[in-house]
Design an enzyme around this catalytic site. Structure first.
Site, short mmCIF file in Angstrom:
data_model
loop_
_atom_site.label_atom_id
_atom_site.label_comp_id
_atom_site.label_asym_id
_atom_site.label_seq_id
_atom_site.Cartn_x
_atom_site.Cartn_y
_atom_site.Cartn_z
N ASN A 4 -11.04 -2.46 -5.25
CA ASN A 4 -10.28 -1.55 -6.12
C ASN A 4 -10.96 -1.32 -7.47
OD1 ASN A 4 -7.04 -2.72 -4.88
ND2 ASN A 4 -8.18 -0.89 -4.28
N TRP A 5 -11.93 -2.17 -7.82
CA TRP A 5 -12.70 -1.94 -9.07
C TRP A 5 -13.46 -0.62 -9.00
CZ3 TRP A 5 -11.35 -4.55 -13.11
CH2 TRP A 5 -10.96 -5.90 -13.01
N ASN A 34 1.25 3.50 -2.88
CA ASN A 34 1.77 3.97 -4.18
C ASN A 34 1.27 5.37 -4.53
OD1 ASN A 34 2.81 1.43 -4.38
ND2 ASN A 34 1.46 0.74 -6.03
N ASP A 69 0.83 -1.21 0.00
CA ASP A 69 0.00 0.00 0.00
C ASP A 69 0.86 1.27 0.00
OD1 ASP A 69 -2.37 1.40 -0.02
OD2 ASP A 69 -2.76 1.18 2.13
#
Ligand code: IPE
Ligand code: IPE
Ligand code: MG
Length: 247
Positions: A69-70, A23, A21
Site C-alpha cells: 500500500n506504500w 473502501n 477491503d
C-alpha cells in the site's frame, strides 16, 4: 431466530483475521473521494471490534495497511496515516471500556514518527487488558515477515544459539511478528476479491476462508455473525478423515 442466536458459543474461533477491503469502491459508488470510504471504514472497525469482544473471541487481527500500500498515491497514504492517528486518539476509550489490548504486526519503523508515537502510547496504556488482543497489521507483508524471521533465526544459528536440526514449526512461530498469537481460525475478506494479498501466509495454513461481496464500510455485525455461522458449519479435518474425527 436471529443469526446471533444461532451461534454456538462453545465453537467460537479463537483467532479471526480480516482483510478489510473495498473502501475506495464504496466511496466511488457514492460519487465521493476514496478518503470518504476510509473514514467510513473506521466505523466498521469499531463495530466489529466490539462485537468480537461480545462474542468472546480472544484474538482479532485487522489488515489495515500492507507493505504494497506504500505504492499508492502520496495523498492517499497521508490520509490513511492521519486517519490512523485520529482513530487511535478517539478509540482509546473503546479499548479500555472493552478490556482490549492493542498490538501491531508489521514493519512499523516505516510509519511516520507521529503514528509510531501514538501507537506506542495506546499500546502501553492497554497492555494490561485481558479480554481480547486486537492486532493491527500496519506496513505488514507476510513475505517481509518471513524474511525477517529467517534473518533472526540465521543470526541465532551463526551465534550457536540454535542448531539448524532443531528448527521446527514452533521455532518459526516464535520468530514471526505474530509470536504471541495462535494460528488463524477464520479469515474474512470483504469486497468480493478472492485473494490473500500477502497477509499471514504462514498463519492461515489451516484457516477457514470466508469471502463476501460486502464492501468494508458496509460490513456490520450481522455480516460477522454470518461468517462465523459459516465457519461453525464446516468440518475442520486438518488432514484426517471425517471418520477419524467422529471416533
Ligand atoms: C481497503 O480498501 C483499505 C486499504 C487497503 C488501506 P481499499 O482502499 O483497497 O478499497 P478498494 O479495494 O480500492 O475499493
Ligand atoms: C489488501 O487490500 C490490504 C489491506 C486491506 C490493508 P488491497 O486493496 O491493497 O489489495 P489488492 O492490491 O487489491 O490485492
Ligand atoms: Mg482494495
Amino acid at each position: 431466530m436471529s443469526k446471533k442466536e444461532l451461534l454456538h458459543t462453545q465453537k467460537m474461533p479463537k483467532h479471526v483475521a480480516i482483510i478489510m477491503d473495498g473502501n475506495g469502491r464504496w466511496a466511488k459508488q457514492k460519487g465521493r473521494l476514496r478518503v470518504f470510504g476510509h473514514e467510513n471504514g473506521t466505523k466498521s472497525v469499531r463495530e466489529i471490534t466490539e462485537t468480537c469482544v461480545e462474542l468472546n473471541i480472544e484474538n482479532l487481527t485487522l489488515y489495515a495497511f500492507s507493505t504494497e500500500n506504500w505504492k499508492r498515491p502520496k495523498i492517499e497514504v497521508q490520509t490513511l496515516m492521519r486517519l490512523l492517528i485520529s482513530s487511535l486518539k478517539n478509540e482509546i476509550k473503546t479499548l479500555q471500556d472493552n478490556d482490549i489490548r492493542l498490538q501491531t504486526i508489521g514493519n512499523t519503523d516505516e510509519l511516520p514518527r507521529k503514528v509510531q508515537r501514538e501507537l506506542q502510547d495506546v499500546i502501553s496504556q492497554t497492555k494490561g487488558n485481558k479480554k481480547m488482543t486486537l492486532t493491527l497489521a500496519l506496513s505488514y507483508g507476510s513475505r517481509d515477515e518471513i524474511i525477517n524471521t529467517i534473518k533472526q533465526i540465521s543470526i541465532k544459528v551463526k551465534n550457536n544459539i540454535i542448531s539448524p536440526e532443531l528448527i521446527d514449526e514452533s521455532v518459526i512461530n516464535e520468530h514471526l511478528y505474530t509470536r504471541n498469537l495462535p494460528d488463524v481460525d477464520l479469515l474474512i475478506r470483504t469486497s468480493g476479491e478472492q485473494r490473500i494479498s500477502n497477509f499471514l501466509l504462514w498463519q492461515i495454513a489451516y484457516a477457514e476462508l470466508f469471502f463476501t461481496e460486502v464492501l468494508w464500510p458496509d460490513f456490520t455485525k450481522e455480516d460477522l455473525y454470518e461468517a462465523i455461522l459459516s465457519y461453525q458449519k464446516r468440518e475442520r479435518r486438518f488432514g484426517k478423515t471425517s471418520e477419524q474425527l467422529k471416533a
